[in-house]
Design an enzyme around this catalytic site. Structure first.
Site, PDB file in Angstrom:
ATOM      1  N   GLY A  50     -20.095  30.015  22.780  1.00 55.87           N
ATOM      2  CA  GLY A  50     -21.021  29.425  23.737  1.00 55.87           C
ATOM      3  C   GLY A  50     -22.240  30.324  23.870  1.00 55.87           C
ATOM      4  O   GLY A  50     -23.035  30.374  22.953  1.00 55.87           O
ATOM      5  N   SER A 117     -19.310  33.429  16.669  1.00 50.49           N
ATOM      6  CA  SER A 117     -20.534  32.909  17.260  1.00 50.49           C
ATOM      7  C   SER A 117     -20.904  33.744  18.489  1.00 50.49           C
ATOM      8  O   SER A 117     -20.976  34.973  18.374  1.00 50.49           O
ATOM      9  CB  SER A 117     -20.304  31.439  17.588  1.00 50.49           C
ATOM     10  OG  SER A 117     -21.502  30.787  17.774  1.00 50.49           O
ATOM     11  N   TRP A 118     -21.089  33.155  19.662  1.00 45.30           N
ATOM     12  CA  TRP A 118     -21.322  33.985  20.853  1.00 45.30           C
ATOM     13  C   TRP A 118     -20.188  34.996  21.038  1.00 45.30           C
ATOM     14  O   TRP A 118     -20.402  36.100  21.548  1.00 45.30           O
ATOM     15  CB  TRP A 118     -21.487  33.122  22.112  1.00 45.30           C
ATOM     16  CG  TRP A 118     -21.255  33.917  23.353  1.00 45.30           C
ATOM     17  CD1 TRP A 118     -20.125  33.922  24.120  1.00 45.30           C
ATOM     18  CD2 TRP A 118     -22.134  34.906  23.928  1.00 45.30           C
ATOM     19  NE1 TRP A 118     -20.253  34.841  25.149  1.00 45.30           N
ATOM     20  CE2 TRP A 118     -21.470  35.447  25.055  1.00 45.30           C
ATOM     21  CE3 TRP A 118     -23.411  35.363  23.593  1.00 45.30           C
ATOM     22  CZ2 TRP A 118     -22.044  36.430  25.854  1.00 45.30           C
ATOM     23  CZ3 TRP A 118     -23.991  36.355  24.388  1.00 45.30           C
ATOM     24  CH2 TRP A 118     -23.320  36.877  25.500  1.00 45.30           C
ATOM     25  N   ASP A 273     -23.968  27.568   7.562  1.00 45.20           N
ATOM     26  CA  ASP A 273     -23.929  27.608   9.021  1.00 45.20           C
ATOM     27  C   ASP A 273     -25.331  27.282   9.536  1.00 45.20           C
ATOM     28  O   ASP A 273     -26.279  28.041   9.304  1.00 45.20           O
ATOM     29  CB  ASP A 273     -23.495  29.016   9.463  1.00 45.20           C
ATOM     30  CG  ASP A 273     -23.264  29.129  10.962  1.00 45.20           C
ATOM     31  OD1 ASP A 273     -23.936  28.421  11.726  1.00 45.20           O
ATOM     32  OD2 ASP A 273     -22.429  29.961  11.354  1.00 45.20           O
ATOM     33  N   HIS A 301     -20.564  26.229  10.500  1.00 45.16           N
ATOM     34  CA  HIS A 301     -20.377  27.159  11.612  1.00 45.16           C
ATOM     35  C   HIS A 301     -18.955  27.202  12.167  1.00 45.16           C
ATOM     36  O   HIS A 301     -18.490  28.261  12.607  1.00 45.16           O
ATOM     37  CB  HIS A 301     -21.345  26.766  12.732  1.00 45.16           C
ATOM     38  CG  HIS A 301     -21.302  27.648  13.933  1.00 45.16           C
ATOM     39  ND1 HIS A 301     -21.724  28.956  13.901  1.00 45.16           N
ATOM     40  CD2 HIS A 301     -20.873  27.429  15.205  1.00 45.16           C
ATOM     41  CE1 HIS A 301     -21.572  29.501  15.105  1.00 45.16           C
ATOM     42  NE2 HIS A 301     -21.050  28.596  15.909  1.00 45.16           N
TER      43      HIS A 301
HETATM   44  N1  STX Z   1     -23.886  28.953  20.419  1.00 41.86           N
HETATM   45  C1  STX Z   1     -22.959  29.109  19.391  1.00 41.86           C
HETATM   46  C2  STX Z   1     -21.564  29.257  19.890  1.00 41.86           C
HETATM   47  O1  STX Z   1     -21.162  30.311  20.296  1.00 41.86           O
HETATM   48  C3  STX Z   1     -25.258  29.193  20.045  1.00 41.86           C
HETATM   49  C4  STX Z   1     -20.753  28.068  19.919  1.00 41.86           C
HETATM   50  N2  STX Z   1     -21.074  26.908  19.470  1.00 41.86           N
HETATM   51  N3  STX Z   1     -20.035  26.066  19.726  1.00 41.86           N
HETATM   52  C5  STX Z   1     -19.104  26.753  20.317  1.00 41.86           C
HETATM   53  O2  STX Z   1     -19.520  28.012  20.431  1.00 41.86           O
HETATM   54  C6  STX Z   1     -17.769  26.235  20.789  1.00 41.86           C
HETATM   55  C7  STX Z   1     -17.010  25.661  19.636  1.00 41.86           C
HETATM   56  C8  STX Z   1     -16.970  27.338  21.427  1.00 41.86           C
HETATM   57  C9  STX Z   1     -17.953  25.165  21.820  1.00 41.86           C
END
Ligand code: STX
Length: 325
Positions: A50, A117-118, A273, A301
Site C-alpha cells: 500500500g 512494494s510498499w 512491473d 507487480h
Molecule cells: N503501492 C504499491 C503497493 O504497495 C504504490 C501495493 N499495491 N497493491 C498492493 O500494495 C496490495 C496488493 C497490498 C493491495
C-alpha cells in the site's frame, strides 16, 4: 535437447494463525497482530503493501510453516487495525516504531523481514533505522517512494501501457485538475462528502488493481471490490505520497545503503512491473551489489505472479537453511 525446466515452486498450503493479538501503539491507534507457523521457528516479519493494503492470508504462505514463526500485522489505519482509514499519527516513522513495539511485545530479538512494494519501502526504512534487528531481507517489487516513481504510476508513465485503465482512473478528476493527480485525489479522498470520497477511492484502487498483474485488467483481485478495503487503501496511500513518504529527501533510502548493506538480502522484481518499475530494484542493486537480485522475465507487480512466488519461496527456504533453522 534443452535441459528440462525445473518446476516452479508454489505457495505453502493455506494455514491459520496460532495466535492473534491487538496491540495499542498510541492513544489513537491499535494494531491487529497475528503469528503463524512453528512457534519456536525462525522469526520472520511479513510487511504488507500500500501503504494501507492490510495483510492477506496468502502472505502466510511464502514461508515453510515447519521452520518459520511468521508475524503479520495490519499497519495503522488498515485491515483489522483501528481506527479504520485514519491518517493522523500515520507516517513511515510511526510504522517503523510500531515494528519495534511489535517485536518487543512478542519477545523477538532479531527477525527476517519480508516485504513487497510498499512493504519493501518500509522494510528498508526499518533496516536503515534498526539494522541490528534484521537477520535477512526478502524484498519484492522494490519501491523507494521517489518522486519519479510516484509520477510514473499516478501521473504519466504506466498510463502509456494501460491507457484504458488510466482513463477509468482519471475519469473522476476534471480535466482542469489532471496536471496534479495526487493533489486532485487527495482533495477528494479527504472530502467531507462520503459519496465524493468513495468514488475517488474506488477509481484510485481500481487503477492499482487493474495494473498489478501481467495478466492485465481482468486480474483485479477480489478485495478491490470491497469499499472498506478501498477507502483505507486509497486514503492512506495518497496521504503517504502527498507527503513524499515522510522521507527527509527524495531518494533518501538509496542514500542509506551503507547502513543496511551488511544484511543478507534477496530482491525479486518483475520485469514488467508497471506499479513499481524495475529501475528502482536496479538502482538499489547498484548501491548494494551484495544483495542477490532475481529479475522475473514474465511477471508484473503482484506477489502472486507464478515466477514471483517461485523466487520468493526459494528465498525464504534459502534463509531458513542459511540461518540454520
Ligand atoms: N503501492 C504499491 C503497493 O504497495 C504504490 C501495493 N499495491 N497493491 C498492493 O500494495 C496490495 C496488493 C497490498 C493491495
Amino acid at each position: 535437447m534443452n535441459a528440462p525446466m525445473t518446476p516452479r515452486r508454489d505457495l505453502y498450503p493455506v494455514l491459520e494463525p496460532f495466535r492473534t493479538d491487538t496491540l495499542s501503539v498510541s492513544e489513537l491507534h491499535t494494531l491487529y497482530v497475528e503469528q503463524c507457523g512453528l512457534p519456536s521457528g525462525l522469526p520472520a516479519l511479513a510487511l504488507h503493501g500500500g501503504p494501507g493494503g492490510g495483510s492477506s492470508p496468502e502472505m502466510r504462505r511464502f514461508f515453510d510453516p515447519q521452520r518459520y514463526c511468521v508475524t503479520l500485522f495490519d499497519q495503522r489505519g488498515c485491515g483489522r487495525s483501528t481506527p479504520h482509514a485514519e491518517v493522523r499519527e500515520n507516517t513511515t516513522w510511526d510504522l517503523v516504531d510500531d515494528i519495534e513495539r511489535v517485536r518487543v511485545h512478542l519477545g523477538v530479538e532479531k527477525w527476517l523481514v519480508f516485504g513487497g512494494s510498499w512493504g519493501s519501502t518500509l522494510a528498508l526504512a526499518y533496516a536503515a533505522r534498526h539494522p541490528d534487528r534484521v537477520a535477512a531481507l526478502v524484498l519484492r517489487g522494490i519501491f523507494l517512494l521517489t518522486e519519479a516513481e510516484v509520477r510514473w504510476f499516478y501521473q504519466s508513465g504506466a498510463s502509456h501501457v494501460f491507457p484504458d485503465a488510466f482513463d477509468r482512473y482519471a475519469a473522476v478528476i476534471p480535466a482542469s485538475e489532471r496536471g496534479d493527480m495526487i493533489g486532485a485525489f487527495h482533495r477528494r479522498l479527504f472530502s467531507d462528502d462520503r459519496g465524493t470520497r468513495i468514488a475517488a477511492a474506488r477509481a484510485w484502487a481500481r487503477w492499482e488493481g487493474e495494473t498489478i498483474s501481467i495478466a492485465g485488467p481482468s486480474a483485479l483481485p477480489p478485495r478491490f471490490h470491497d469499499d472498506r478495503f478501498v477507502e483505507a487503501f486509497a486514503r492512506i496511500e495518497c496521504h503517504y505520497f502527498a507527503n513524499k513518504g515522510f522521507f527527509p529527501k527524495d531518494g533518501w533510502l538509496l542514500d542509506q545503503a551503507e547502513t543496511f548493506r551488511r544484511i543478507p538480502a534477496r530482491i525479486v522484481h518483475g520485469r514488467y512491473d508497471m506499479c513499481t518499475p524495475f529501475s528502482s530494484a536496479w538502482a538499489l542493486k547498484r548501491v548494494w551489489p551484495e544483495a542477490q537480485l532475481d529479475v522475473i522475465g514474465d511477471a508484473g507487480h503482484s506477489s502472486l505472479e507464478p515466477g514471483i512466488v517461485d523466487a520468493l519461496v526459494r528465498a525464504t527456504d534459502h534463509f531458513a537453511a542459511a540461518l540454520r533453522w
